[in-house]
Design a protein around this motif. Structure first.
Motif, short mmCIF file in Angstrom:
data_model
loop_
_atom_site.label_atom_id
_atom_site.label_comp_id
_atom_site.label_asym_id
_atom_site.label_seq_id
_atom_site.Cartn_x
_atom_site.Cartn_y
_atom_site.Cartn_z
N UNK A 42 8.91 -22.47 -18.13
CA UNK A 42 8.63 -21.20 -17.43
C UNK A 42 8.81 -20.00 -18.33
N UNK A 43 9.58 -20.15 -19.40
CA UNK A 43 9.75 -19.01 -20.31
C UNK A 43 8.45 -18.74 -21.06
N UNK A 46 5.24 -18.07 -17.56
CA UNK A 46 5.75 -17.52 -16.29
C UNK A 46 4.69 -17.46 -15.20
N UNK A 47 3.43 -17.33 -15.59
CA UNK A 47 2.38 -17.24 -14.57
C UNK A 47 2.24 -18.54 -13.80
N UNK A 49 4.84 -20.53 -13.18
CA UNK A 49 6.00 -20.51 -12.29
C UNK A 49 5.69 -19.63 -11.08
N UNK A 50 5.02 -18.51 -11.35
CA UNK A 50 4.64 -17.59 -10.27
C UNK A 50 3.70 -18.29 -9.28
N UNK A 53 5.54 -20.71 -7.32
CA UNK A 53 6.66 -20.15 -6.56
C UNK A 53 8.00 -20.74 -6.94
N UNK A 54 8.19 -20.97 -8.23
CA UNK A 54 9.43 -21.59 -8.70
C UNK A 54 10.55 -20.55 -8.74
N UNK A 55 11.69 -20.87 -8.18
CA UNK A 55 12.87 -20.02 -8.29
C UNK A 55 13.86 -20.61 -9.27
N UNK A 56 14.17 -21.89 -9.06
CA UNK A 56 15.23 -22.52 -9.84
C UNK A 56 14.63 -23.40 -10.92
N UNK A 57 15.36 -23.51 -11.99
CA UNK A 57 15.00 -24.48 -13.03
C UNK A 57 16.24 -25.30 -13.35
N UNK B 102 6.60 -13.11 -5.06
CA UNK B 102 6.80 -13.74 -3.76
C UNK B 102 7.79 -14.89 -3.90
N UNK B 116 21.64 -26.51 -11.84
CA UNK B 116 20.39 -25.75 -12.05
C UNK B 116 20.72 -24.30 -12.34
N UNK B 117 19.70 -23.54 -12.72
CA UNK B 117 19.86 -22.10 -12.88
C UNK B 117 18.63 -21.42 -12.27
N UNK B 118 18.59 -20.08 -12.35
CA UNK B 118 17.45 -19.37 -11.77
C UNK B 118 16.56 -18.78 -12.86
N UNK B 120 13.76 -19.78 -13.68
CA UNK B 120 12.40 -19.71 -13.15
C UNK B 120 12.13 -18.37 -12.51
N UNK B 121 13.07 -17.95 -11.68
CA UNK B 121 12.93 -16.67 -11.00
C UNK B 121 12.98 -15.52 -12.00
N UNK B 123 12.25 -15.47 -15.11
CA UNK B 123 11.07 -15.38 -15.97
C UNK B 123 9.88 -14.81 -15.19
N UNK B 124 9.80 -15.14 -13.90
CA UNK B 124 8.73 -14.56 -13.08
C UNK B 124 8.94 -13.05 -12.93
N UNK B 127 8.18 -11.31 -16.12
CA UNK B 127 6.72 -11.32 -16.29
C UNK B 127 6.10 -10.17 -15.47
N UNK B 149 19.90 -21.48 -1.17
CA UNK B 149 20.68 -22.44 -1.96
C UNK B 149 22.10 -22.54 -1.43
#
Lengths: 94, 497
Positions: A42-43, A46-47, A49-50, A53-57, B102, B116-118, B120-121, B123-124, B127, B149
């Motif tokens: 996702x780094x 990111x698009x 992930x967007x 709709x990913x929040x957690x990794x 969203x 886990x971590x966030x 993903x969030x 990085x979005x 972005x 969570x």
């Protein structure tokens, strides 16, 4: 018909992401014939992930057409993961 | 420590205006830039509107682009809701001035297994920030993310702290909303404010005497001052969040020495030459003593002197007020036609006091009258409990003086003879002048008496003048020679005239 897709979203080289990648390798060795595998950082993307709709990794997404499912975390408990994905039987088929 | 160090002025934090003017005054000009503010409130307290206004104001007025991260409502819902306040989020998104992330709950099954971590969030979000070159960011609401969570709150605390840190480091001003379970007590659910907030703001929506009273309070401002206490606010279509400033509760307006007529030459004389232009006068008396007549004279006197006047009536209908005026020889109809007068009649219970206040302010700023009358202030007291009413009076009085217009309030005393109203207690220190109208019993006859109780910054007549009312208005007569105590409702002593 294509084999169903397991996509793992990770965040660079974080510890939990590295563990998830290793665990995915184990899963792959068990069910390789029945699934295709993909890893998204996702780094770098990111698009994607967007879009998903990913929040957690890490997040392992089972892109099932009717019943998509997700597992958040480093997927360390492989047995539980296979259960959740509904593919416990496939292990025995190997 | 040497003297030089002591003399050093601490870095002044740059301020980011929220678009809620009165709130910005509470926090010395706005939210500190590159800091995180947690806005806590119960459901329906206006958190999302406050947060959206913060973004909208930056986009519309400061060219500061924004990012909205929504954990709760879908972007489509938010865009639809905000349109009624005049904020076109969809358009701004197309123009590249706003990005929406969203993060509302996914519809598919999800479980958590392992650590886990966030990222993903984050990085979005990063972005999105990059894509519009954002300066302001809203996360709405954090509580929803924690609920998503549930059971991993230690991880969430660590991760939200990291996200907040990363955003601040990029120079973004961060506003996070958080849910509260009750209006008073624990600050936010999951105690989010403890680890992530530089600043904490609380929105309340309290039920008081069957009326909603909305307030905003700054609980904490790391490294800077803020005004303490709850300030009332209201939410208006086309305006959004409108707060009533507590800081202007300090009545520090310049008072002018310009006199204007009360509309009655005899009263002008008793006041030492009329009311002061930017002052507020309270006329207090029992029902039927002539308060509305004084109001009518006050308006007509202003119009006759070439001024514009506005009347807010909360006791009688327009028709009744116009008929009364006509009965005293004053033609309100003609004055309105010439646009010299505006009469607004409302039920006090039609809206909350904050809405009444904002409505008065908007009309005054639109019509720019030279004088304003409120008939009566005690009718408005029915709408809110003590604190709310007092805040309303203070804000209204301070507003009238700031606009440098002459104000006249009426208050109805409960008892017919003497007595004091709660309004009087509230307001006597706030108004510049007080005129009492009283029934005064003399053996078998009831007289009316008028006295100027207080006239700030001026000499005034001390006697109680008798007066009569007829088809041409109010006529002041001789002073009473020995009057009963006008403040007590007890049996009047006998007195000679």
């Amino acid at each position: 018909m294509n084999a169903p897709l397991l996509r793992l979203y990770i965040a660079g080289k974080s510890l939990s992401s590295q563990r998830a990648e290793q665990n995915l390798d184990k899963i792959r060795s068990l069910v390789a014939a029945h699934f295709t595998f993909e890893i998204v950082d996702v780094l770098e993307r990111p698009e994607l992930a967007e879009k998903a709709g990913i929040l957690a990794t890490p997040t392992l997404a089972y892109e099932h057409t009717e019943r998509p499912r997700r597992i958040v975390g480093d997927i360390s408990d492989i047995k539980k993961i296979l259960e959740f994905l509904g593919i416990e039987g496939k292990e025995e088929m190997q | 420590m040497n003297d030089d160090a002591e003399l050093q002025i601490p870095d002044v934090l740059e301020r980011v205006r929220t678009g809620v003017d009165a709130f910005d005054e509470l926090v010395m000009g706005g939210l500190p830039r590159a800091r995180t503010t947690v806005v806590g409130g119960t459901p329906g307290s206006g958190k999302t509107i406050f947060a959206a206004q913060f973004l909208a104001h930056g986009i519309q007025n400061y060219g500061e682009h924004g990012v909205l991260v929504t954990f709760e409502e879908s972007p489509a819902d938010i865009e639809a809701n905000m349109r009624s306040f005049g904020w076109d989020f969809a358009k701004w998104r197309k123009e590249g001035r706003l990005a929406v992330v969203d993060a509302s709950p996914p519809t598919n099954d999800e479980i958590v297994i392992g650590d886990f971590d966030l990222a993903g969030l984050l990085s979005r979000i990063e972005h999105a920030v990059k894509s519009v070159n954002a300066k302001r960011i809203v996360l709405d609401s954090l509580t929803q993310l924690f609920d998503h969570f549930l059971g991993d709150s230690a991880v969430l605390r660590r991760e939200v702290f990291r996200i907040s840190g990363a955003l601040k480091k990029s120079g973004l001003t961060v506003l996070m909303t958080a849910e509260r379970n009750a209006e008073y007590g624990e600050i936010t659910r999951h105690r989010l404010e403890e680890f992530v907030a530089d600043n904490v703001v609380i929105l309340r929506n309290v039920l008081q005497r069957e009326k909603r009273r909305r307030t905003i309070e700054v609980l904490k401002m790391r490294g800077s001052h803020h005004v303490e206490g709850e300030a009332p606010f209201t939410i208006l279509t086309d305006h959004g969040f409108v707060a009533v400033p507590l800081s202007s509760l300090r009545l520090e307006q310049q008072s002018s020495n310009l006199r204007v007529t009360s509309g009655n030459p005899a009263i002008d004389e008793m006041c030492g030459g009329g009311f002061f232009r930017d002052s507020v006068t309270l006329v207090s008396g029992a029902t039927g003593t002539g308060k509305t007549l004084l109001v009518t004279n006050f308006l007509a006197g202003g119009v006759a002197a070439g001024e514009r006047a506005i009347l807010f009536g909360y006791e009688e209908s327009r028709g009744q007020l116009f008929r009364n005026a006509a009965g005293w020889g004053v033609d309100f109809d003609a004055m309105e036609t010439e646009q010299k007068l505006k009469v607004v009649c409302l039920y006090p219970e039609a809206q909350g006091l904050a809405d009444h206040l904002v409505m008065i302010q908007n009309l005054v700023d639109e019509l720019k009258p030279n004088r304003i009358a409120i008939d009566s202030i005690s009718a408005l007291e029915r709408v809110a409990a003590d604190v709310g009413f007092r805040e309303f009076l203070i804000s209204l009085t301070s507003f009238i003086k700031k606009r440098e217009i002459a104000g006249l309030y009426t208050a109805t005393s409960k008892s017919l003879v003497g007595g004091e109203t709660a309004s009087e207690q509230h307001i006597s220190t706030l108004t510049d002048s007080i005129i009492l109208l009283r029934y005064m019993q003399d053996q078998d006859i009831m007289h009316r008496g008028l006295m100027v109780l207080k006239m700030r910054g001026s000499e005034h007549a001390k006697e109680i003048r008798r007066f009569t009312i007829d088809g041409r208005g109010m006529h002041l007569g001789e002073p009473f020679k020995r009057a009963p105590n006008v403040f007590s409702s007890g049996t009047p002593e006998s007195y000679t005239l």
